[in-house]
Design a protein around this motif. Sequence first.
Motif, PDB file in Angstrom:
ATOM      1  N   ARG A  83       0.860  -1.202   0.000  1.00 42.56           N
ATOM      2  CA  ARG A  83       0.000   0.000   0.000  1.00 42.56           C
ATOM      3  C   ARG A  83       0.889   1.242   0.000  1.00 42.56           C
ATOM      4  N   THR A 115      -8.064   2.372  -2.645  1.00 46.50           N
ATOM      5  CA  THR A 115      -8.595   2.054  -1.322  1.00 46.50           C
ATOM      6  C   THR A 115      -9.403   3.211  -0.772  1.00 46.50           C
ATOM      7  N   ARG A 117      -8.740   4.441   1.901  1.00 46.27           N
ATOM      8  CA  ARG A 117      -7.770   5.270   2.619  1.00 46.27           C
ATOM      9  C   ARG A 117      -7.077   6.203   1.639  1.00 46.27           C
ATOM     10  N   LYS A 217      -5.350   6.733  12.681  1.00 50.06           N
ATOM     11  CA  LYS A 217      -5.810   7.283  11.407  1.00 50.06           C
ATOM     12  C   LYS A 217      -6.183   8.758  11.566  1.00 50.06           C
ATOM     13  N   SER A 258     -13.913  -0.651  14.388  1.00 51.72           N
ATOM     14  CA  SER A 258     -13.665  -2.082  14.594  1.00 51.72           C
ATOM     15  C   SER A 258     -14.227  -2.558  15.932  1.00 51.72           C
ATOM     16  N   CYS A 434     -15.046  -4.204   1.479  1.00 53.46           N
ATOM     17  CA  CYS A 434     -13.616  -4.435   1.658  1.00 53.46           C
ATOM     18  C   CYS A 434     -13.164  -5.524   0.681  1.00 53.46           C
ATOM     19  N   CYS A 440      -7.398 -11.538   1.946  1.00 52.55           N
ATOM     20  CA  CYS A 440      -7.295 -11.028   3.316  1.00 52.55           C
ATOM     21  C   CYS A 440      -7.265 -12.178   4.320  1.00 52.55           C
ATOM     22  N   SER A 477     -18.359  -5.552   5.146  1.00 53.15           N
ATOM     23  CA  SER A 477     -17.029  -5.909   5.628  1.00 53.15           C
ATOM     24  C   SER A 477     -16.987  -7.416   5.820  1.00 53.15           C
ATOM     25  N   ASN A 481     -13.807  -5.965  11.448  1.00 49.68           N
ATOM     26  CA  ASN A 481     -12.966  -4.772  11.379  1.00 49.68           C
ATOM     27  C   ASN A 481     -13.651  -3.676  10.563  1.00 49.68           C
ATOM     28  N   CYS A 483     -12.739  -1.916   7.782  1.00 49.25           N
ATOM     29  CA  CYS A 483     -12.136  -1.549   6.500  1.00 49.25           C
ATOM     30  C   CYS A 483     -13.114  -0.953   5.499  1.00 49.25           C
TER      31      CYS A 483
END
Length: 569
Positions: A83, A115, A117, A217, A258, A434, A440, A477, A481, A483
């Motif tokens: 990433r 992503t 993010r 974050k 999460s 996600c 994953c 998800s 979590n 994501c």
Amino acid sequence: MLYKINKKFIVKGKLTNEEKIKKKSNFLRGTIAKDINNEITGGFSNYNYSLIRFHGMYQQDNRDIRLERLKQKLEPKYSMMLRCRLPGGIISTKQWLSIDDFANRNTLYGSIRLTNRQTFQFHGILKYKLKSIHKILNKLGLDSLATANDVNRNVLCTSNPMESNIHMEVYQITKRISEHLLPKTNAYSEIWLDKEKIGTTEVEPILGNTYLPRKFKTTIVIPPYNDVDIHANDMNFIAIIYKERLIGFNLLIGGGLSIVYDNYSTWPSIAKEVGFLKTNDILRVAEAVITIQRDWGNRTNRQNAKTKYTLERVGLNNFKKEIEYRSGIKFDPIYPYKFIKRGDRFGWLKGIDNKWNLTLFIEQGRLIDKLNSPIKRGVAEIAKIHNGYFRLTANQNLIISSVQENNKLIIENIALKYGLLNFVTKQRKNSMACVSYPTCPLAMSEGERELSYFINRIEKILSKYGLENEYIIFRISGCSNGCARSLLAEIGLLGKSIDYYNMYIGGNRIGTRIPRIYLKNIYKKQIIFHIDDLINRWANERLYKENFGDFVIRVNIIKPVLNSPKDFW
């Protein structure tokens, strides 16, 4: 800077294994360099498996073929996900062409994934090719440092293409925060770039020699669009604009989504308001927040190590006082602000700089060339003729930024040719998943691969009840979590096992309310049945323009989550 630490709020007890790994890692080096040259295995040792995350990589394997390989007495088909660190999500078209070429030549899947993010990641890099991608990133002025594990991760920033001048100012601040909070160790450059080791004693003045207790974050958002989902993050700065000038930021802390199933000591939480600060004070405040979490965060239990738990344990007022003490600034009261929407605005939009911005919908953020949909190639073709930038959004979409008038039609034609401007429904634009299976290691059920199954059926149900112009914020998800930020959706699914999910309802459109569990461990076809029943009621009983999440609360189908630590479960 040295602080007199208030020991009253330090959690005492036996440190977790992760804390021991960090302590023994020699500032994140471990024996990664030795593992890279080990040709017997395609993976890293258990110790380095954790450490490579600090360098922006996760070790994964193809879970679809794991059992088959086990029967053949072969180790899992290991590869790495990498990433990139890309604060604010801005990347030049020149940089893009290089990463596109790498994906084509050096990954098992040939894809680039955008992503939520606000960056991109590669899946399927074999261990022996890792150094080559790090060196390519370095040559491009990029890196993957601190995009995973117990550090401040990629810093998000509103992608708003309209307020171009304000956005650029905020983006520059986003980059400064990212750089300021990075690990200072030379491990990354030594291991991946073959730089000589500097013979000095290293220190980590901000993150500490054992780094943070858990991932951290950070976001910056420009109202009225909450396009980065601020309430899912540890530290958030809301830009305050007065008379077309950035005057400062509201600080919110302690968001996080999460949970651990059936563990009542875990919960999702929206970020809490702290106060207003001037623009020039933002680095001091950011450093203060992160060092408090460094010192007060729980290092004895990773399930309770995030900032939201620290905040709940010590109290917002104590946390605020400590920020003021460490930063040397006094907060003013929160400035009024308002969010009206989440998500991205698609198609052409003109900025205040008179340049055009084209927002493209990238389903599930997955850029890959398929037989009738070569969208990855299409983005590369645009990059070849657009001498400018792309903006990656926190909703997995792509903005062709700052397009000159004479290039607008050329870019539009390329986008049409490669299927990047196809009609997309409102429901599809407002759904997210996600990655989950097959890569994953935490996945309990499908995410990305099942998203279309649910969207197609929800769209049919909406049409069936005359709501084809409506949509529901819908997210999946593959585990518990955060994501896909499912616990800020109007309908959110968290995977329990293959084809089974927990179903949560009652979030809102602007992302300021956590949904409550509606059904536990329910099969995907049953979920569709219940969604049909809920949408039927929404169609027949809603108030004028009432959104789904607000409706299910108003008619008492579900109670709102008002105080998440005590109320969520």
